[in-house]
Scaffold this active site. Sequence first.
Site, PDB file in Angstrom:
ATOM      1  N   HIS A   1      33.036  37.642  31.675  1.00 21.56           N
ATOM      2  CA  HIS A   1      33.059  36.150  31.723  1.00 21.56           C
ATOM      3  C   HIS A   1      32.948  35.283  30.605  1.00 21.56           C
ATOM      4  O   HIS A   1      33.595  34.381  30.074  1.00 21.56           O
ATOM      5  CB  HIS A   1      32.471  35.576  32.903  1.00 21.56           C
ATOM      6  CG  HIS A   1      32.588  35.997  34.212  1.00 21.56           C
ATOM      7  ND1 HIS A   1      31.739  36.795  34.892  1.00 21.56           N
ATOM      8  CD2 HIS A   1      33.627  36.301  34.845  1.00 21.56           C
ATOM      9  CE1 HIS A   1      32.042  37.175  35.986  1.00 21.56           C
ATOM     10  NE2 HIS A   1      33.434  36.720  36.006  1.00 21.56           N
TER      11      HIS A   1
ATOM     12  N   SER B   1      31.528  41.681  38.294  1.00 18.64           N
ATOM     13  CA  SER B   1      30.268  41.239  38.903  1.00 18.64           C
ATOM     14  C   SER B   1      29.966  42.165  39.999  1.00 18.64           C
ATOM     15  O   SER B   1      28.611  42.656  40.052  1.00 18.64           O
ATOM     16  CB  SER B   1      30.381  39.765  39.547  1.00 18.64           C
ATOM     17  OG  SER B   1      30.800  38.900  38.416  1.00 18.64           O
TER      18      SER B   1
ATOM     19  N   ARG C   1      41.870  41.078  33.628  1.00 16.57           N
ATOM     20  CA  ARG C   1      41.289  42.593  33.075  1.00 16.57           C
ATOM     21  C   ARG C   1      42.253  43.527  33.127  1.00 16.57           C
ATOM     22  O   ARG C   1      42.278  44.629  32.440  1.00 16.57           O
ATOM     23  CB  ARG C   1      39.936  43.139  34.112  1.00 16.57           C
ATOM     24  CG  ARG C   1      38.845  42.298  33.945  1.00 16.57           C
ATOM     25  CD  ARG C   1      37.782  42.734  34.793  1.00 16.57           C
ATOM     26  NE  ARG C   1      38.238  42.488  36.337  1.00 16.57           N
ATOM     27  CZ  ARG C   1      37.643  42.509  37.440  1.00 16.57           C
ATOM     28  NH1 ARG C   1      36.431  42.681  37.545  1.00 16.57           N
ATOM     29  NH2 ARG C   1      38.299  42.134  38.486  1.00 16.57           N
TER      30      ARG C   1
ATOM     31  N   LYS D   1      34.540  36.176  49.429  1.00 12.85           N
ATOM     32  CA  LYS D   1      33.611  37.216  48.870  1.00 12.85           C
ATOM     33  C   LYS D   1      31.977  36.505  49.427  1.00 12.85           C
ATOM     34  O   LYS D   1      31.855  35.419  49.875  1.00 12.85           O
ATOM     35  CB  LYS D   1      33.284  36.525  47.322  1.00 12.85           C
ATOM     36  CG  LYS D   1      34.486  37.299  46.495  1.00 12.85           C
ATOM     37  CD  LYS D   1      34.326  37.024  45.175  1.00 12.85           C
ATOM     38  CE  LYS D   1      35.577  37.622  44.328  1.00 12.85           C
ATOM     39  NZ  LYS D   1      35.341  37.294  42.828  1.00 12.85           N
TER      40      LYS D   1
END
Length: 163
Positions: A19, A130, A92, A43
């Site tokens: 990030h 994460s 990514r 999430k």
Amino acid sequence: MKNSTVIYPGSFDPITYGHLDIIKRAAAMFDKLIVVVMTNSKKSCSFTPEERREMILKSVKDLPNVEVDFYDGLLAEYAKIKNASAIIKGLRAMSDFEYEFQMALTNKKLNPEVETLFLTTSTQYMYLSSSMVKQIVSMNGDISDFVPKEIHEDIVERLGGQG
């Protein structure tokens, strides 16, 4: 860009070097970057929006044109409120692109004034997420190569040894 206020949204639970890579590169390209902690109903977060905002603030303290905020609503609306010209999304892998592309088209429909710009992460962070950080720390693994030193202890204290 005419108005170079841009937004970098995410859950940042917690913020990682991946990030931070996107934040530093976007901050170098635009006058103002707003990193906004968003709520994602899909999430389950380990840190509150306020805690995530504080961790990001600690991590970007040396970047004067970066603001940190949190918002619980539509990103397209937030972009209108902040008069942002673009949304920055970090990618990514190709697997990220399909979802992010769909979101970009939706945001453009909701707010025709905002563009979405994709930045690919630097190769050394392509694997990093994460979720991976949380899994490693829960098993007492060393996360010092994955998260800023300013927040390392915050993460270990909250999530360490839960595996």
